[in-house]
Design a protein around this motif. Structure first.
Motif, PDB file in Angstrom:
ATOM      1  N   ILE A 207       0.856  -1.189   0.000  1.00 12.82           N
ATOM      2  CA  ILE A 207       0.000   0.000   0.000  1.00 12.82           C
ATOM      3  C   ILE A 207       0.887   1.232   0.000  1.00 12.82           C
ATOM      4  N   GLN A 208       0.538   2.200  -0.854  1.00 18.43           N
ATOM      5  CA  GLN A 208       1.258   3.476  -0.919  1.00 18.43           C
ATOM      6  C   GLN A 208       0.319   4.607  -0.506  1.00 18.43           C
ATOM      7  N   ILE A 209       0.841   5.541   0.270  1.00 22.29           N
ATOM      8  CA  ILE A 209       0.095   6.751   0.618  1.00 22.29           C
ATOM      9  C   ILE A 209       1.005   7.942   0.332  1.00 22.29           C
ATOM     10  N   ALA A 327       0.435  -8.250   8.852  1.00 17.12           N
ATOM     11  CA  ALA A 327       1.825  -8.686   9.042  1.00 17.12           C
ATOM     12  C   ALA A 327       2.489  -9.008   7.708  1.00 17.12           C
ATOM     13  N   GLY A 328       3.636  -8.369   7.463  1.00 11.62           N
ATOM     14  CA  GLY A 328       4.396  -8.627   6.243  1.00 11.62           C
ATOM     15  C   GLY A 328       4.042  -7.751   5.065  1.00 11.62           C
ATOM     16  N   VAL A 329       2.994  -6.944   5.172  1.00 10.95           N
ATOM     17  CA  VAL A 329       2.603  -6.051   4.067  1.00 10.95           C
ATOM     18  C   VAL A 329       3.288  -4.707   4.261  1.00 10.95           C
ATOM     19  N   PRO A 330       4.129  -4.269   3.309  1.00 15.76           N
ATOM     20  CA  PRO A 330       4.763  -2.957   3.469  1.00 15.76           C
ATOM     21  C   PRO A 330       3.804  -1.816   3.105  1.00 15.76           C
ATOM     22  N   PHE A 331       3.783  -0.808   3.963  1.00 19.18           N
ATOM     23  CA  PHE A 331       3.080   0.443   3.688  1.00 19.18           C
ATOM     24  C   PHE A 331       4.144   1.487   3.376  1.00 19.18           C
ATOM     25  N   PHE A 332       4.071   2.089   2.206  1.00 15.43           N
ATOM     26  CA  PHE A 332       5.047   3.104   1.812  1.00 15.43           C
ATOM     27  C   PHE A 332       4.391   4.481   1.902  1.00 15.43           C
ATOM     28  N   LEU A 333       4.938   5.329   2.764  1.00 13.69           N
ATOM     29  CA  LEU A 333       4.425   6.679   2.958  1.00 13.69           C
ATOM     30  C   LEU A 333       5.388   7.675   2.322  1.00 13.69           C
ATOM     31  N   ARG A 334       4.826   8.720   1.723  1.00 15.00           N
ATOM     32  CA  ARG A 334       5.683   9.705   1.042  1.00 15.00           C
ATOM     33  C   ARG A 334       5.020  11.075   1.072  1.00 15.00           C
ATOM     34  N   THR A 335       5.818  12.089   1.364  1.00 14.83           N
ATOM     35  CA  THR A 335       5.340  13.464   1.275  1.00 14.83           C
ATOM     36  C   THR A 335       6.509  14.371   0.939  1.00 14.83           C
ATOM     37  N   ILE A 346      -4.102   7.290  -2.159  1.00 18.11           N
ATOM     38  CA  ILE A 346      -3.849   6.008  -1.506  1.00 18.11           C
ATOM     39  C   ILE A 346      -3.931   4.938  -2.583  1.00 18.11           C
ATOM     40  N   VAL A 347      -2.905   4.102  -2.682  1.00 21.05           N
ATOM     41  CA  VAL A 347      -2.843   3.064  -3.709  1.00 21.05           C
ATOM     42  C   VAL A 347      -2.757   1.706  -3.020  1.00 21.05           C
ATOM     43  N   VAL A 348      -3.768   0.880  -3.228  1.00 22.69           N
ATOM     44  CA  VAL A 348      -3.785  -0.474  -2.688  1.00 22.69           C
ATOM     45  C   VAL A 348      -3.449  -1.434  -3.823  1.00 22.69           C
ATOM     46  N   ASN A 349      -2.260  -2.032  -3.777  1.00 19.47           N
ATOM     47  CA  ASN A 349      -1.824  -2.982  -4.798  1.00 19.47           C
ATOM     48  C   ASN A 349      -2.165  -4.397  -4.345  1.00 19.47           C
ATOM     49  N   PHE A 350      -3.072  -5.055  -5.068  1.00 19.36           N
ATOM     50  CA  PHE A 350      -3.429  -6.428  -4.748  1.00 19.36           C
ATOM     51  C   PHE A 350      -2.405  -7.391  -5.353  1.00 19.36           C
ATOM     52  N   ALA A 367      -1.510  -5.423 -11.208  1.00 18.58           N
ATOM     53  CA  ALA A 367      -2.519  -5.602 -12.253  1.00 18.58           C
ATOM     54  C   ALA A 367      -3.909  -5.281 -11.707  1.00 18.58           C
ATOM     55  N   ASN A 368      -4.103  -5.614 -10.441  1.00 14.26           N
ATOM     56  CA  ASN A 368      -5.329  -5.236  -9.743  1.00 14.26           C
ATOM     57  C   ASN A 368      -4.964  -4.250  -8.641  1.00 14.26           C
ATOM     58  N   ARG A 369      -5.543  -3.082  -8.683  1.00 18.43           N
ATOM     59  CA  ARG A 369      -5.252  -2.086  -7.652  1.00 18.43           C
ATOM     60  C   ARG A 369      -6.439  -1.160  -7.468  1.00 18.43           C
TER      61      ARG A 369
END
Length: 487
Positions: A207-209, A327-335, A346-350, A367-369
């Motif tokens: 997940i990216q924010i 657990a184990g899912v990286p969340f990438f935050l950026r500003t 907010i980008v949820v990458n499946f 491919a799915n997000r």
């Protein structure tokens, strides 16, 4: 959203930039819509930069009108809105002046809302002054960020304000929580059976924010150089958005149920080991560059900024949540400031399908997000793969849009408008509770401390780009990239 709640809205910092651009325009839009504000409701501006009501109304006409009603101002509605406004000239540093405020509002009806659109150094003196004249009863108080410089100073402000106002009277505002797509994220997650089975580590790859700005520090150099991006944006906005994305379903949408679940996320954030900060945290500072054809200066040459400043204007973080769902899912935050575009999303990458009979494109990450765009345009878009017309089984990315303006005739409500109505009507769900704020500061502080101890300068990046290359490299280590890099 109809209301009969009478109110007296007291706006400290009534001539400030926030009041002119956001607060008064939001109140006008609620007034213009009809039925959102009680007819008896009054707005009382408090400031020193005007001597009387006539001068203040002239100021409002000059500085507020340009920020209201994109399609032109309804002059009849504007005139009736101005009738709501009163003005009190007092020195916020003199507690004895608050007698004049008390006398001005003592006969006005309804709940009293005190909005502190001032610097945080004035929060405690204003609260004490209000209490000294008995204005802390039958009232609510709104605190703007930044609320403190670190955990210690944040606690000091909260302790002092908490001695005068009960927690249920205190509204710590974060305007990102009032944005329509954030509300729709809650609706999508908790109102539909479709997403809940997928909203977990088994099906989400990352997940990216992102909250990116084209602007630099503008006239806020003095403030920003003592604050930086981590304090200004990550500790509040980004961690609040993360908690909304990752929270468990609340048993109801009442204020404490929602905030309890957000708090659980903040407390489950994996602590960052100071030895690993170089791997999971990137800090940068913008240099000169070109944005949309216009040359812009380096941060260190901006007004109010020290020439040798090491304050960060960009932060990218890899965050993990230590619970069963994530657990184990990286969340990438950026500003960052002076980036290539103004965008908040907010980008949820499946995860990709485990095996594809349709070719390699079905196995690629992303491919799915789901992309929830908060600004500049507010949309929710679901991406999936479909067959291209023609011979062969060739797949292409397509998307489904939640287009608010096509489904709903009413115009979207601006974030500040929604939040101000919530304050007037006593709804706390979209405001930050003290224990949430403490948990966020507690997680952020080790990063601040390590950066201070190491004394390493921020990585430079050219204005008009997407920040330091190290930000992209951090994602590449996990086999992914920022959304704009893929496109």
């Amino acid at each position: 959203m109809q209301t009969d709640s009478s109110f007296t809205f007291v706006l400290f910092g009534g001539t400030g930039d926030l009041s002119m651009r956001k607060i008064l325009p939001a109140l006008f839009e609620a007034h213009r819509a009809g039925g959102m504000l009680a007819d008896s409701g009054k707005i009382v501006a408090v400031a020193r930069h005007a001597t009387d009501r006539r001068e203040y109304i002239e100021w409002v006409n000059e500085h507020v009108k340009p920020h209201v009603s994109k399609n032109g101002v309804d002059e009849t509605a504007w005139a009736s809105f101005l009738e709501r406004i009163e003005f009190v000239n007092i020195d916020l540093g003199k507690a004895e002046d608050f007698v004049h405020l008390r006398d001005a509002i003592k006969d006005l009806p309804g709940i009293r809302v005190f909005y502190l659109a001032t610097g945080p150094s004035l929060f405690v003196p204003i609260c004490h002054a209000l209490a000294s004249v008995g204005l802390n009863e039958n009232s609510r108080i709104v605190l703007e960020k930044p609320l403190g410089y670190d955990l210690k100073s944040s606690n000091a402000i909260n302790d002092a304000v908490g001695e005068i106002f009960a927690e249920e009277q205190i509204y710590r505002i974060d305007h990102y929580l009032g944005k329509e797509p954030v509300q729709n994220l809650l609706a999508l997650r908790f109102g539909n059976a479709l997403f809940e089975p997928l909203w977990r580590r088994e099906w989400v790859e990352s997940i990216q924010i992102t909250i990116a700005e084209e602007l630099g520090v503008e006239a806020r150099g003095d403030f920003y150089d003592n604050t930086g991006a981590l304090r200004d944006m990550v500790q509040n906005h980004l961690l609040q958005l993360l908690s909304i994305v990752a929270m468990e379903p609340p048993h109801s949408m009442d204020s404490d149920s929602v905030r309890d679940e957000k708090l659980r996320v903040l407390r489950a954030l994996k602590p960052i080991d100071p030895r690993d900060i170089g791997k999971v945290a990137v800090r940068g500072q913008y240099h000169s560059g070109v944005i949309r054809g216009t040359a812009v200066p380096a941060y260190a040459t901006e007004s109010g900024v020290r020439p040798d400043s090491t304050t960060e204007t960009f932060v990218a973080l890899k965050v993990e949540i230590e619970n069963w769902r994530w657990a184990g899912v990286p969340f990438f935050l950026r500003t960052g400031k002076r980036l290539a575009d103004r965008v908040a999303e907010i980008v949820v990458n499946f995860r990709a399908v485990p095996h594809s009979a349709l070719g390699a494109s079905a196995l690629r990450a992303g491919a799915n997000r789901l992309v929830i765009r908060l600004q500049p345009n507010e949309t929710i878009r679901l991406y999936c793969l479909a067959k291209q017309p023609g011979e062969g089984m060739n797949l292409a990315s397509v998307h489904l849009d939640l287009a608010f303006d096509q489904f709903f005739r009413e115009g979207q409500m601006e974030a500040y408008q929604r939040l101000l109505l919530d304050v007037i009507n006593g709804r706390l769900a979209l405001f930050v509770r003290r224990d949430e704020q403490e948990a966020a500061w507690r997680w952020v502080e080790p990063i601040l401390n390590e950066w201070k101890v190491s004394n390493k300068p921020p990585k430079p990046y050219a204005s008009g780009t997407w920040g330091p290359a190290a930000s992209s490299a951090m994602l590449a280590q996990h086999g992914t990239c920022w959304l704009e890099e893929e496109n």
